[in-house]
Design an enzyme around this catalytic site. Structure first.
Site, PDB file in Angstrom:
ATOM      1  N   CYS A   1     -22.770 -14.919 -26.916  1.00  0.00           N
ATOM      2  CA  CYS A   1     -23.814 -15.943 -26.771  1.00  0.00           C
ATOM      3  C   CYS A   1     -25.213 -15.348 -26.846  1.00  0.00           C
ATOM      4  CB  CYS A   1     -23.634 -16.693 -25.460  1.00  0.00           C
ATOM      5  SG  CYS A   1     -21.969 -17.319 -25.230  1.00  0.00           S
TER       6      CYS A   1
ATOM      7  N   HIS B   1     -29.940 -19.721 -22.387  1.00  0.00           N
ATOM      8  CA  HIS B   1     -28.615 -20.011 -22.936  1.00  0.00           C
ATOM      9  C   HIS B   1     -28.017 -21.174 -22.139  1.00  0.00           C
ATOM     10  CE1 HIS B   1     -24.563 -19.780 -24.198  1.00  0.00           C
ATOM     11  NE2 HIS B   1     -24.109 -19.012 -23.236  1.00  0.00           N
TER      12      HIS B   1
ATOM     13  N   ASN C   1     -21.456 -25.384 -23.913  1.00  0.00           N
ATOM     14  CA  ASN C   1     -21.829 -24.012 -24.295  1.00  0.00           C
ATOM     15  C   ASN C   1     -21.418 -23.788 -25.758  1.00  0.00           C
ATOM     16  OD1 ASN C   1     -21.953 -21.275 -24.734  1.00  0.00           O
ATOM     17  ND2 ASN C   1     -21.012 -20.696 -22.795  1.00  0.00           N
TER      18      ASN C   1
HETATM   19  O1  UT7 Z   1     -21.574 -17.920 -22.491  1.00  0.00           O
HETATM   20  C1  UT7 Z   1     -20.893 -17.221 -21.513  1.00  0.00           C
HETATM   21  C2  UT7 Z   1     -19.629 -17.956 -21.272  1.00  0.00           C
HETATM   22  N1  UT7 Z   1     -19.198 -18.093 -19.953  1.00  0.00           N
HETATM   23  C3  UT7 Z   1     -19.837 -18.701 -18.934  1.00  0.00           C
HETATM   24  O2  UT7 Z   1     -20.970 -19.055 -18.988  1.00  0.00           O
HETATM   25  C4  UT7 Z   1     -19.027 -18.929 -17.695  1.00  0.00           C
HETATM   26  C5  UT7 Z   1     -19.777 -18.679 -16.429  1.00  0.00           C
HETATM   27  N2  UT7 Z   1     -19.011 -19.220 -15.319  1.00  0.00           N
HETATM   28  C6  UT7 Z   1     -19.070 -20.501 -14.932  1.00  0.00           C
HETATM   29  O3  UT7 Z   1     -19.814 -21.273 -15.507  1.00  0.00           O
HETATM   30  C7  UT7 Z   1     -18.257 -20.936 -13.752  1.00  0.00           C
HETATM   31  O4  UT7 Z   1     -17.662 -19.812 -13.145  1.00  0.00           O
HETATM   32  C8  UT7 Z   1     -17.145 -21.961 -14.129  1.00  0.00           C
HETATM   33  C9  UT7 Z   1     -17.774 -23.318 -14.506  1.00  0.00           C
HETATM   34  C10 UT7 Z   1     -16.318 -21.456 -15.282  1.00  0.00           C
HETATM   35  C11 UT7 Z   1     -16.234 -22.223 -12.946  1.00  0.00           C
HETATM   36  O5  UT7 Z   1     -16.991 -22.649 -11.836  1.00  0.00           O
HETATM   37  P1  UT7 Z   1     -16.737 -22.009 -10.403  1.00  0.00           P
HETATM   38  O6  UT7 Z   1     -17.630 -22.703  -9.452  1.00  0.00           O
HETATM   39  O7  UT7 Z   1     -16.895 -20.509 -10.547  1.00  0.00           O
HETATM   40  O8  UT7 Z   1     -15.247 -22.427 -10.101  1.00  0.00           O
HETATM   41  P2  UT7 Z   1     -13.977 -21.502  -9.837  1.00  0.00           P
HETATM   42  O9  UT7 Z   1     -13.590 -20.815 -11.098  1.00  0.00           O
HETATM   43  O10 UT7 Z   1     -14.247 -20.675  -8.617  1.00  0.00           O
HETATM   44  O11 UT7 Z   1     -12.885 -22.582  -9.518  1.00  0.00           O
HETATM   45  C12 UT7 Z   1     -12.988 -23.417  -8.366  1.00  0.00           C
HETATM   46  C13 UT7 Z   1     -11.795 -24.368  -8.349  1.00  0.00           C
HETATM   47  C14 UT7 Z   1     -10.446 -23.668  -8.574  1.00  0.00           C
HETATM   48  O12 UT7 Z   1      -9.497 -24.305  -7.740  1.00  0.00           O
HETATM   49  P3  UT7 Z   1      -9.041 -23.644  -6.335  1.00  0.00           P
HETATM   50  O13 UT7 Z   1      -8.465 -22.292  -6.743  1.00  0.00           O
HETATM   51  O14 UT7 Z   1     -10.300 -23.521  -5.530  1.00  0.00           O
HETATM   52  O15 UT7 Z   1      -8.052 -24.601  -5.822  1.00  0.00           O
HETATM   53  C15 UT7 Z   1     -10.123 -23.966 -10.014  1.00  0.00           C
HETATM   54  O16 UT7 Z   1      -8.741 -23.996 -10.258  1.00  0.00           O
HETATM   55  O17 UT7 Z   1     -11.915 -25.325  -9.426  1.00  0.00           O
HETATM   56  C16 UT7 Z   1     -10.700 -25.349 -10.191  1.00  0.00           C
HETATM   57  N3  UT7 Z   1     -11.009 -25.694 -11.564  1.00  0.00           N
HETATM   58  C17 UT7 Z   1     -11.099 -26.947 -12.004  1.00  0.00           C
HETATM   59  N4  UT7 Z   1     -10.906 -28.138 -11.383  1.00  0.00           N
HETATM   60  C18 UT7 Z   1     -11.078 -29.250 -12.110  1.00  0.00           C
HETATM   61  C19 UT7 Z   1     -11.311 -24.852 -12.584  1.00  0.00           C
HETATM   62  N5  UT7 Z   1     -11.576 -25.558 -13.688  1.00  0.00           N
HETATM   63  C20 UT7 Z   1     -11.453 -26.861 -13.358  1.00  0.00           C
HETATM   64  C21 UT7 Z   1     -11.603 -28.078 -14.066  1.00  0.00           C
HETATM   65  N6  UT7 Z   1     -11.415 -29.237 -13.410  1.00  0.00           N
HETATM   66  N7  UT7 Z   1     -11.962 -28.112 -15.368  1.00  0.00           N
END
Ligand code: UT7
Length: 332
Positions: A117, A257, A287
């Site tokens: 990115c 970004h 993204n």
């Molecule tokens: O260009 C570079 C590319 N990458 C990025 O920019 C990614 C950067 N990271 C992020 O934007 C965030 O880390 C995410 C949006 C990917 C995830 O957000 P988060 O606040 O870090 O959530 P998490 O991964 O800690 O997940 C929290 C919970 C989990 O459930 P449990 O384990 O707490 O029960 C996940 O399983 O949310 C769950 N989860 C979802 N729930 C509903 C993960 N994806 C989803 C979803 N819908 N799509």
């Protein structure tokens, strides 16, 4: 004797996104997710997805054509085309060669650049240095990705995040004191495994095993990328600003970004930039990888947010893990 450099900057911008819109409501029908989760965790409401017969070069060429029109440059005047992408049409020839053909830019040399990115800002830096040196006069820089082709549509932790698109800029010589003032590029290769497509290259060539194992999809440890992004966005912006003797309060338009509204907000707070200076369109496109910053730049331009003389900051992070920031004084 040191050769005198001439200033170089952006003459015109363009963008292209596919017609098809995939909303959060559509995703609710595909995986166990909700509009509420996606909106509060990412800020994304919808994203664009390519048609079955579209590839990265198609979006890239359209964005390039629009940037050439805005810059009033004929394709035959281009002497270099750089395409930043992690989703080339094919491994080779380079997508930039395909774009060169589609545009009729027969006098241009071409190459692809892979910095995730951060790719557009990496390519912009290379293009500006090429023009500053006098070696090249008119360079087309494109950031283009079709991540929908490498997305696992059964993995809710990634499939809600990404969209397809392309953004472009024509780089050429500009007036004294204008153009690109400073950049800060970098990478932490040791953290590359946090965001990768494991198979399809020389390490893990395509096989039944790699396909069945889902190794041709994006694999990401989102929370690790998140931590990296929040830290690096502020740090790299400050480093670029310091190189040209500016401070965060000098920024007129901040173009981050567009990965996640929470990352953008955290960076904005760390830099203490007011909300009205930050351009955000992540709600519309998700993204779009290397396309994200040039699409945002083009929309900010066309929306009247950027005036000649403005200090514009472009800041990104991505696969590598890489980062890149650039400070421009807008105007030709
Ligand atoms: O260009 C570079 C590319 N990458 C990025 O920019 C990614 C950067 N990271 C992020 O934007 C965030 O880390 C995410 C949006 C990917 C995830 O957000 P988060 O606040 O870090 O959530 P998490 O991964 O800690 O997940 C929290 C919970 C989990 O459930 P449990 O384990 O707490 O029960 C996940 O399983 O949310 C769950 N989860 C979802 N729930 C509903 C993960 N994806 C989803 C979803 N819908 N799509």
């Amino acid at each position: 004797m040191m050769r005198q450099l001439r200033p170089a900057g952006i003459w015109g911008t363009g963008m292209s996104v596919p017609e098809k819109i995939l909303t959060n409501a559509d995703l609710e029908k595909m995986v166990d997710t909700s509009d509420e989760w996606i909106t509060t965790r990412t800020g994304i409401k919808e994203r664009r997805i390519v048609a079955i017969d579209q590839a990265t070069s198609d979006l890239a060429a359209e964005a390039g054509r629009k940037a050439l029109l805005a810059a009033r440059v004929d394709p035959l005047e281009l002497d270099l085309v750089i395409v930043a992408t992690v989703t080339p049409d094919v491994s080779f020839p380079a997508t930039s060669c395909i774009v060169q053909m589609q545009l009729g830019a027969d006098n241009a040399a071409t190459f692809d650049l892979s910095a995730g990115c951060s790719g557009f800002v990496y390519a912009l830096d290379v293009a500006v240095r090429a023009v500053e040196s006098g070696a090249y006069d008119r360079v087309l820089v494109i950031g283009a990705d079709v991540l929908s082709r490498i997305t696992d549509w059964t993995d809710r932790s990634t499939c809600v995040l990404f969209g397809d698109g392309a953004g472009a800029a024509v780089v050429g010589p500009v007036g004294e004191g204008r153009g690109l003032l400073a950049t800060d590029l970098g990478a932490v290769g040791a953290q590359g495994h946090y965001l990768t497509m494991p198979a399809g290259g020389s390490r893990r060539p395509p096989s039944l095993e790699t396909i069945e194992g889902g190794e041709h999809y994006i694999h990401m440890q989102g929370n690790e990328v998140f931590k990296f992004a929040v830290r690096i966005m502020g740090e790299t912006t400050k480093r670029s600003l310091a190189k040209c003797g500016l401070k965060p309060e000098d920024i007129d338009v901040f173009i981050p970004h567009q990965a996640n509204i929470r990352i953008i907000e955290a960076a904005r707070r760390r830099l203490d930039i007011s909300e009205d200076k930050v351009f955000i369109n992540v709600q519309l496109y998700g993204n779009t990888s290397a396309a994200s910053i040039p699409i945002a730049l083009d929309e900010a331009m066309r929306g009247g947010m950027i005036e000649p003389g403005d200090i514009v900051a472009l800041v990104g992070f991505g696969a590598g893990l890489t980062w890149a920031s650039a400070i421009l004084k807008w105007g030709r």
